[in-house]
Structures are given as structure tokens and as C-alpha cells.
Design an enzyme around this catalytic site. Sequence first.
Site, PDB file in Angstrom:
ATOM      1  N   LYS A  58      14.605 -35.660 -22.207  1.00  0.00           N
ATOM      2  CA  LYS A  58      14.128 -34.266 -22.080  1.00  0.00           C
ATOM      3  C   LYS A  58      14.865 -33.537 -20.953  1.00  0.00           C
ATOM      4  O   LYS A  58      15.356 -32.427 -21.135  1.00  0.00           O
ATOM      5  CB  LYS A  58      12.623 -34.247 -21.801  1.00  0.00           C
ATOM      6  CG  LYS A  58      12.135 -32.914 -21.274  1.00  0.00           C
ATOM      7  CD  LYS A  58      10.741 -33.024 -20.683  1.00  0.00           C
ATOM      8  CE  LYS A  58      10.345 -31.789 -19.904  1.00  0.00           C
ATOM      9  NZ  LYS A  58      10.856 -31.758 -18.533  1.00  0.00           N
ATOM     10  N   ASN A  59      14.920 -34.170 -19.779  1.00  0.00           N
ATOM     11  CA  ASN A  59      15.474 -33.456 -18.632  1.00  0.00           C
ATOM     12  C   ASN A  59      16.980 -33.217 -18.750  1.00  0.00           C
ATOM     13  O   ASN A  59      17.512 -32.306 -18.119  1.00  0.00           O
ATOM     14  CB  ASN A  59      15.142 -34.190 -17.334  1.00  0.00           C
ATOM     15  CG  ASN A  59      13.669 -34.035 -16.970  1.00  0.00           C
ATOM     16  OD1 ASN A  59      12.970 -33.195 -17.542  1.00  0.00           O
ATOM     17  ND2 ASN A  59      13.200 -34.849 -16.041  1.00  0.00           N
ATOM     18  N   CYS A  98       5.161 -27.422 -15.649  1.00  0.00           N
ATOM     19  CA  CYS A  98       3.899 -28.079 -15.326  1.00  0.00           C
ATOM     20  C   CYS A  98       3.397 -27.673 -13.952  1.00  0.00           C
ATOM     21  O   CYS A  98       4.171 -27.437 -13.042  1.00  0.00           O
ATOM     22  CB  CYS A  98       4.098 -29.588 -15.349  1.00  0.00           C
ATOM     23  SG  CYS A  98       4.208 -30.216 -17.002  1.00  0.00           S
ATOM     24  N   ARG A 108       6.753 -26.081  -6.196  1.00  0.00           N
ATOM     25  CA  ARG A 108       8.035 -26.068  -6.908  1.00  0.00           C
ATOM     26  C   ARG A 108       8.904 -24.835  -6.619  1.00  0.00           C
ATOM     27  O   ARG A 108       9.187 -24.038  -7.522  1.00  0.00           O
ATOM     28  CB  ARG A 108       7.806 -26.234  -8.413  1.00  0.00           C
ATOM     29  CG  ARG A 108       7.021 -27.478  -8.736  1.00  0.00           C
ATOM     30  CD  ARG A 108       7.019 -27.835 -10.178  1.00  0.00           C
ATOM     31  NE  ARG A 108       8.225 -28.519 -10.581  1.00  0.00           N
ATOM     32  CZ  ARG A 108       8.372 -29.142 -11.737  1.00  0.00           C
ATOM     33  NH1 ARG A 108       7.404 -29.151 -12.604  1.00  0.00           N
ATOM     34  NH2 ARG A 108       9.499 -29.738 -12.044  1.00  0.00           N
ATOM     35  N   ASP A 115       8.149 -38.958 -11.793  1.00  0.00           N
ATOM     36  CA  ASP A 115       7.665 -38.812 -13.169  1.00  0.00           C
ATOM     37  C   ASP A 115       6.993 -40.092 -13.689  1.00  0.00           C
ATOM     38  O   ASP A 115       6.302 -40.054 -14.706  1.00  0.00           O
ATOM     39  CB  ASP A 115       8.820 -38.442 -14.113  1.00  0.00           C
ATOM     40  CG  ASP A 115       9.272 -37.002 -13.922  1.00  0.00           C
ATOM     41  OD1 ASP A 115       8.592 -36.252 -13.213  1.00  0.00           O
ATOM     42  OD2 ASP A 115      10.311 -36.617 -14.497  1.00  0.00           O
ATOM     43  N   ARG A 164       5.191 -31.157 -24.573  1.00  0.00           N
ATOM     44  CA  ARG A 164       6.322 -30.506 -23.906  1.00  0.00           C
ATOM     45  C   ARG A 164       7.472 -31.493 -23.688  1.00  0.00           C
ATOM     46  O   ARG A 164       8.637 -31.101 -23.692  1.00  0.00           O
ATOM     47  CB  ARG A 164       5.896 -29.993 -22.524  1.00  0.00           C
ATOM     48  CG  ARG A 164       5.204 -28.657 -22.526  1.00  0.00           C
ATOM     49  CD  ARG A 164       5.220 -28.082 -21.117  1.00  0.00           C
ATOM     50  NE  ARG A 164       6.540 -28.234 -20.552  1.00  0.00           N
ATOM     51  CZ  ARG A 164       6.794 -28.570 -19.294  1.00  0.00           C
ATOM     52  NH1 ARG A 164       5.831 -28.780 -18.451  1.00  0.00           N
ATOM     53  NH2 ARG A 164       8.044 -28.685 -18.866  1.00  0.00           N
TER      54      ARG A 164
END
Length: 434
Positions: free
Chosen positions: A23-24, A118, A123, A308, A400
Site C-alpha cells: 500500500k505505502n 488515519c 502528523r 504499523d 483503506r
Amino acid sequence: MNEKLIIRGGKPLHGEVKVGGAKNAAVAVLPACILSDGVCVIDNLPDINDVSVLKRTLENLGAKIEQPNKHSLKIDCTTIDTATADFDIVRHVRASYYLLGALMSRFDVVKVMLPGGCAIGERPIDQHIKGFTAMGATVITEYGMLKATVPEGCLHGADIYLDCVSVGATINIMLAAVKANGVTTLVNAAKEPHVVDVANMLRMMGAKISGAGTDIIRIRGVEKLSGINYSIIPDQIETGTLMVAAAGTKGDVTITNVIPTHMEALSAKLMEMGIHIEEGESTIRVWADGHYKAAHIKTMPYPGFPTDLQQPVTVLLSVADGTSLIEENMFESRFKHINEIRRMGANVTINGRVAVVEGVEKLTGAPVRATDLRAGAALVIAGLMADGITEIDNVKYIDRGYDHIEEKFISLGADITRKEFPMTDDENDFDTFA
Ligand code: UD1
């Protein structure tokens, strides 16, 4: 409609399962296609919400995109004719900040809706802006959007020191630098596998990048970048999620299509806990008998223990023998899953950035709510390990980042169903990206 996962726990996972694309990496590789002066075919994309939102965003900007299959996109960004990404969907993917770095190579003025993603802490993106500013851009916030202006029509190379190790800032500055005038040196860069993946993709296009995967990345700007065929790396976090679930259910699972070296921090920690790990060239086998030793974890940038995977591993430590300490050093709000696993019988106390986990004998099923992506994955693992039925609300967070998470677990013997429920008034009002 709202979707929930209903899990009947207590079944050991067994068998073989293939991991999808990262995903990243995907959320950076798609904006990186903007830099290409040709057509890019991207393979091994995960079939997840963040990818479809970025696909629609590129289309809204004017890109032509075909989808040969659900894991592949053929992207022509040469037709992009606007640099304003003000569509509501953009807010729903934090990584939309990569549009800023990529679009600055083509437009003098770029506007992107502020990132969502999220809710795992403050952040900030000050380091991205620090880098862009050093390269000659002016970045301001205007009407809820980030607006970057490139005064001379082209960014210039710069020496940039990141005050903290940031994956997002490292990739974003790379994207901005590959077509800038001159050389950019990025010091204290992030070393995550997806940073290297994006650099590899850009290099295949013709970019001059050295040092990706180390603390110092050097980028010499070029004028043109070609079209490519690129297949993104396997997902390190999905791999870790499957590894923890295999161990937590006393299972025996072989995970395929992985890069075992990306998993060293987790593998070492699981072995410390008494879990068996066997690495092949592109496989990892995990098996456990249900006895886990307590362990201490500190989250750190790669190659340290990934934040994560902190939430999934917390669940496993909640049934370990003894007391474990978990220090979350990346995101201050990343303990939201703990309230939920307490409802399942876990004994965890939080003191600032440290969670103290007293191992209990077992978890029991309960209705719980995913508060963010990885917290949601942690709850799926908790549900698989627990006695009885666990009902997980807010599955949209899990979608997601995980490509149909339940399907892989079902293929390994789990009992999971996805059900639609009408939204309650409370859920309608819920600010998903607060
Ligand atoms: C990325 C990952 C996310 C992972 C995180 C840390 C993507 C799309 N997401 O998020 O899954 O949890 O790395 O491995 O790749 N920071 C600042 N200023 C900045 C940027 C970051 O202070 O400008 C701080 C953050 O608050 C955090 C730390 O640096 O404490 C790391 O953040 P960063 O690596 O940037 O995370 P993301 O790229 O957002």
C-alpha cells in the site's frame, strides 16, 4: 450502509497465502506517474480504497487510465491539464500530499486539499514544506488547501536536512527533485522499503538517484522521464499482519511472495517470544504452540520495529506470559486499539507513549470498533485469537489498506463474514478523518 466483520474466533490458521503489493509504495508510485513523459503500466497494485481514490484523483486531473485487471493500471499522465486537486476524495487519502511534489515539476502553481488519512496523531508535514521551500517553492495554506508556487517555473536542487526521519517527506522531496535544476542532497532520509521502491521506479524512468535505502539520498535533476512497466514490492505490513495472526491462532502458515529481509525486526521479535519462523527466498513460515514470552517493543524508523505493526503485536503480547512494555515513538495516538482490546479481556495500561501489557490467559469476543487502519487489523487478529464472536465496526478503515483482509484469512481456515448494517445517526455524524 456500514460494514462489519463478524469473526468466530479460536480456529488455528493453516496453509499458504500470497501477499499483495505494498500500500505505502502504491500510494507514492501512482502520483510518481505524473513525472513521466510517457505511459506507465503499474502491476502488483493492491485492490484497496487508497489506490482507487488516487486513480480517480489522477483522472480528475486529466490523466487517461485503463485498468487491464484489478491489480494493474495503465496510466497516461501526459494529458493532465490542471494542478488543482480540490476534489473531496483527495482529503480521504493522506498520501495525496505526494501530488504536490509530483505536480510541481509540471506546473507553476499547484493546489492540493490538505491530507486526511488515519487519525493516529498530529502528523505534521512541516518537513515536506521545508524541503520544497529549500528548492525554491513558496508553500502556503489557502482555503483548506496547500498551495505551492514555483516562481522561476522550475524548482532547483538544494541541500536538505530532515529534522526527523519521515517516509512521506523523503519520498515527496525525491518526487520534487527528479526534474529540478541541479542536485538535491537529502540528509537523514527514511530508509523504508517503499522509499527504495519509489526510487527504483523513478530510476527505471531515467531519474538520477543514488543512496536510496541509506541516510543520504542524492538526486540529479533530469529534463525528461520515460514511460515504464513497473511491479511494486510486496506489502511488508500485510506480511506482518499475517505472521502475527498465524502465531496468535496457534497456526502454521507459509506466506509467499514476500521479501524476508523487510521483515527482520518483526521476525526477530516473534522469535524472542518463542514463535517459530522459517525464512525461504521469498517465503516465511510461521508456527506457534500458544505459549508466548513477554517482550519489549520500541517503534522506530526502518530497520527498527515498524509502528504499523505495533498494534497487531500488542494483541499477541496481551496473551503472553508476563509483562511487556510497548514504547510508541512515531505517533502519539497510536494506542487507540487498546481501549477496544480491553473490552476483549486484555489487561493493558497506558502511560504517555508507553503501554504496559500484563498477559492474560485468553481474549474473549466482543463488539469493537476500528479507529484507524492498523488498529482495525489488530482487532481482526484479536477476533481470530479470541473465544467466541467478535464484531468489528468501521471496516472502512481496514479496507483503506488491506486487499479484502477477510478473504486471505478465510483461505487459511478462519470463520469471518462481512455484513452490511444501516448507519446509526451517531455513525453518520462520525468525523472519519478527525
Ligand atoms: C508513513 C506510512 C505509515 C507509517 C509511517 C511511519 C505511508 C503512506 N504511510 O506515514 O504507514 O506508519 O510512515 O513508518 O507511507 N513528521 C514530522 N514532520 C513531517 C513529517 C513527519 O514531524 O513533515 C513526524 C511524524 O509526526 C512522525 C514521524 O515524523 O512522528 C514519521 O512520520 P512519516 O514517516 O512522515 O509518516 P508518514 O509518511 O505520514
